[in-house]
Design an enzyme around this catalytic site. Structure first.
Site, PDB file in Angstrom:
ATOM      1  CD  GLU A 240      -2.862 -20.347  -4.714  1.00 62.30           C
ATOM      2  OE1 GLU A 240      -2.609 -21.506  -4.373  1.00 62.30           O
ATOM      3  OE2 GLU A 240      -2.352 -19.351  -4.177  1.00 62.30           O
TER       4      GLU A 240
ATOM      5  CD  GLU B 235      -4.471 -16.645  -0.941  1.00 61.51           C
ATOM      6  OE1 GLU B 235      -5.488 -17.021  -1.547  1.00 61.51           O
ATOM      7  OE2 GLU B 235      -3.635 -17.429  -0.466  1.00 61.51           O
TER       8      GLU B 235
END
Ligand SMILES: *[C@@H]1O[C@H](CO)[C@@H](O)[C@H](O)[C@H]1NC(C)=O
Ligand SMILES: *[C@@H]1O[C@H](CO)[C@@H](O)[C@H](O)[C@H]1NC(C)=O
Ligand SMILES: *[C@@H]1O[C@H](CO)[C@@H](O)[C@H](O)[C@H]1NC(C)=O
Ligand SMILES: *[C@@H]1O[C@H](CO)[C@@H](O)[C@H](O)[C@H]1NC(C)=O
Ligand SMILES: *[C@@H]1O[C@H](CO)[C@@H](O)[C@H](O)[C@H]1NC(C)=O
Length: 516
Positions: free
Chosen positions: A254, A359
């Site tokens: 991220e 994820e």
């Protein structure tokens, strides 16, 4: 059209007679059941063989409590006359599947190891063995993330640009690595591990901390960026000493989190442009000249909302793109990121780069936070997102923590979430959540290399579905029914005939039949 007449399909017999493998169901008031397991007992799907030609196997899990309930039926020459017909189009070919899995975080490792050795083995078997759901991918965080009990990296000595003090942590050496080795020994095939880093060491960063808004000091091509690339090589070397080799890695978890003011846990900010330049100038060349030149590098590892923009920036640059193999996507905010304009568009722009879901978890949203034992809504969320991803060129799907405790942790910043396996250390048991079975409906059946094929439907339907041909020629059809009513349907495989079935309300079905 075949000249053979059309006939009714009947499910002939329920094969699941073996009580010893049934779910030990417990209800906690969240819509459906969990299956309780201990060192000596756990429900299991077992090994699934191919049915004889002309027969099909059906596996159904439902809100009503069924878990991979197996039945066998016969393909018929005549149609059942059901209004809803699902037609398999094997000549319409799409992407091939890589696989499914979860993440060996520090928290998952601690929770698994909090059980007795026998219960630990039982848990690992559920995920990795041929009697379990045969996960083939494991995401391995590099150093700490929020699902750790402390903040650390492998090179916390300020100024150590040569990484002479690079060391794996106690969490790697005594927890994650031994569990990964055990998982590997239970698996019939080599596991595909992939690594993701949350933060660089604080001394390499603009904000001097692992958390918050910060990026690497200097510019791509500079010494901080070179050291951060070398850190990946050192990580791969150290895991190699334990016989754990990696299939892939991501360019960092991220990267947009590290661009947010006061971000509460470990993050490292990159824009698409700085990620592109770091790959072109530092990470790509470092990998290329290392012993890990064939490892698959996935960019993004962040929300699919960022596509296709992020891919365009990185992959339209030949200097970066030559080192990249795939694009990792997370599921948060998928509801506001339509799959066609994010995933499918990216695939059509860059078909030679694979898409892979890296994820996902339930219980992350503040309005529905943490563990919900037995939540069927969450099982549907998983199956819905997986089907949507796979129908838009994604090649595999990775869940987040392989296991968590009853509180959805440990997590040092109290970002508690849910997991398909919840461990109760005090009773030495673990609970297989409905999401475990959502994963199973895909991971157990869609072997590596399975190819998504076309399906068409005779009328509009609330059912969500995805069809595959495996390398042994067999067909797999996965159906999600999120509606309130039972619905009959039939599947038409033009070379074999008709397969009639029912999708109970709130159910996930996997149908499997032999075609040759
Ligand atoms: C199948 O359909 C054909 C043609 O409509 C019909 O003659 C035949 O009786 C049907 N078979 C069965 C078992 O219903
Ligand atoms: C394990 O679970 C099974 C099935 O629920 C039960 O019969 C058995 O007593 C349990 N074993 C232990 C040690 O609790
Ligand atoms: C790695 O594998 C080799 C060959 O199988 C074996 O000799 C060695 O002991 C293993 N090392 C570790 C650390 O497991
Ligand atoms: C970030 O944290 C600092 C220090 O706690 C605080 O002063 C500031 O208001 C925070 N900024 C935002 C946008 O929350
Ligand atoms: C899906 O579930 C609903 C609600 O029970 C049911 O009416 C419908 O028939 C099911 N769909 C199929 C295809 O069976």
């Amino acid at each position: 059209m075949r000249e053979t007449a059309l006939l009714l399909i009947v499910v002939i017999n329920i094969l699941r007679a073996d009580n010893s493998r049934d779910c030990q169901a417990l209800t906690f008031g969240h819509g459906s059941v969990v299956c309780e397991c201990n060192a000596t007992y756990c429900d299991s799907i077992g090994r699934v063989g191919l049915p004889d030609l002309g027969q099909f196997l059906s596996f159904v899990s439902s809100k009503a409590g069924g878990r991979l309930l197996k039945s066998q039926g016969q393909l018929q020459k005549n149609s059942s006359g059901t209004a809803l017909r699902i037609i398999l189009n094997p000549n319409q070919k799409y992407q091939r599947i890589k696989g499914f899995g979860g993440a060996m975080t520090d928290a998952a490792a601690m929770d698994i190891l909090s059980l007795s050795p026998g219960t630990q083995d039982q848990l690992l078997k559920q995920y990795f063995s041929p009697d379990g759901i045969e996960y083939s991918f494991v995401r391995v965080p590099m150093a700490s993330c929020d699902f750790s009990t402390r903040l650390y990296t492998y090179a916390d000595t300020p100024g150590d640009y040569e990484l002479v003090n690079f060391r794996l942590s106690e969490e790697d050496i005594h927890m994650k690595i031994p569990l990964l080795q055990r998982a590997q020994s239970l698996s019939a095939r080599p596991l595909s591990l992939f690594a993701s880093a949350w933060s660089a060491p604080a001394w390499l960063k603009t904000n001097g901390a692992l958390t918050g808004k910060g990026s690497l000091k200097g510019k791509p091509g500079g010494k901080e960026h070179k050291t951060w690339a070398q850190y990946y090589i050192r990580f791969l070397e150290e895991y190699g000493k334990y016989n754990l080799s990696f299939w892939g890695l991501t360019s960092g978890n991220e990267p947009t989190a590290g661009q947010m003011t006061n971000y509460s846990f470990q993050a490292l900010g990159f824009t698409a442009e700085t990620q592109r330049d770091w790959i072109a100038l530092d990470l790509g060349p470092a990998l290329h000249s290392s012993a890990f030149a064939s490892i698959r590098l996935m960019i993004l590892d962040d929300q699919r909302l960022l596509l296709p923009h992020w891919a365009k920036v990185v992959l339209s640059d030949v200097h970066a793109a030559r080192y990249v193999h795939g694009i990792g996507v997370h599921w948060y905010f998928d509801r506001i990121a339509p799959p066609d304009i994010t995933l499918a568009t990216t695939h059509h722009l860059y078909p030679e780069y694979f898409l892979f879901a890296t994820e996902a978890c339930s219980g992350w949203n503040p309005v529905d936070r943490g563990v919900r034992l037995g939540s069927w809504d969450r099982a549907e969320d998983y199956a819905h997102d997986i089907i949507q991803d796979l129908n838009n060129y994604v090649t595999g799907w990775t869940d987040w923590n392989l296991a968590l405790d009853l509180g959805g942790g440990p997590n040092w910043v109290k970002n508690f979430v849910d997991s398909p396996i919840i461990v109760d250390q005090s009773k030495d048991v673990f609970y297989k959540q409905p999401t475990f079975y959502s994963m199973a409906h895909f991971s157990k059946f869609l072997w590596e290399g399975s190819q998504r094929v076309g399906v068409s439907i005779s009328q509009s339907t609330v059912l969500e579905l995805s069809a595959y041909i495996r390398h042994d020629g067999s067909a797999v059809l996965i159906i999600l029914n999120r509606s309130e009513e039972d619905m009959q349907f039939e599947v038409w495989d033009q070379t074999l005939g008709f397969l009639a079935s029912t999708a109970p309300s709130h159910s996930i079905i996997t149908l499997l039949w032999n075609r040759q």
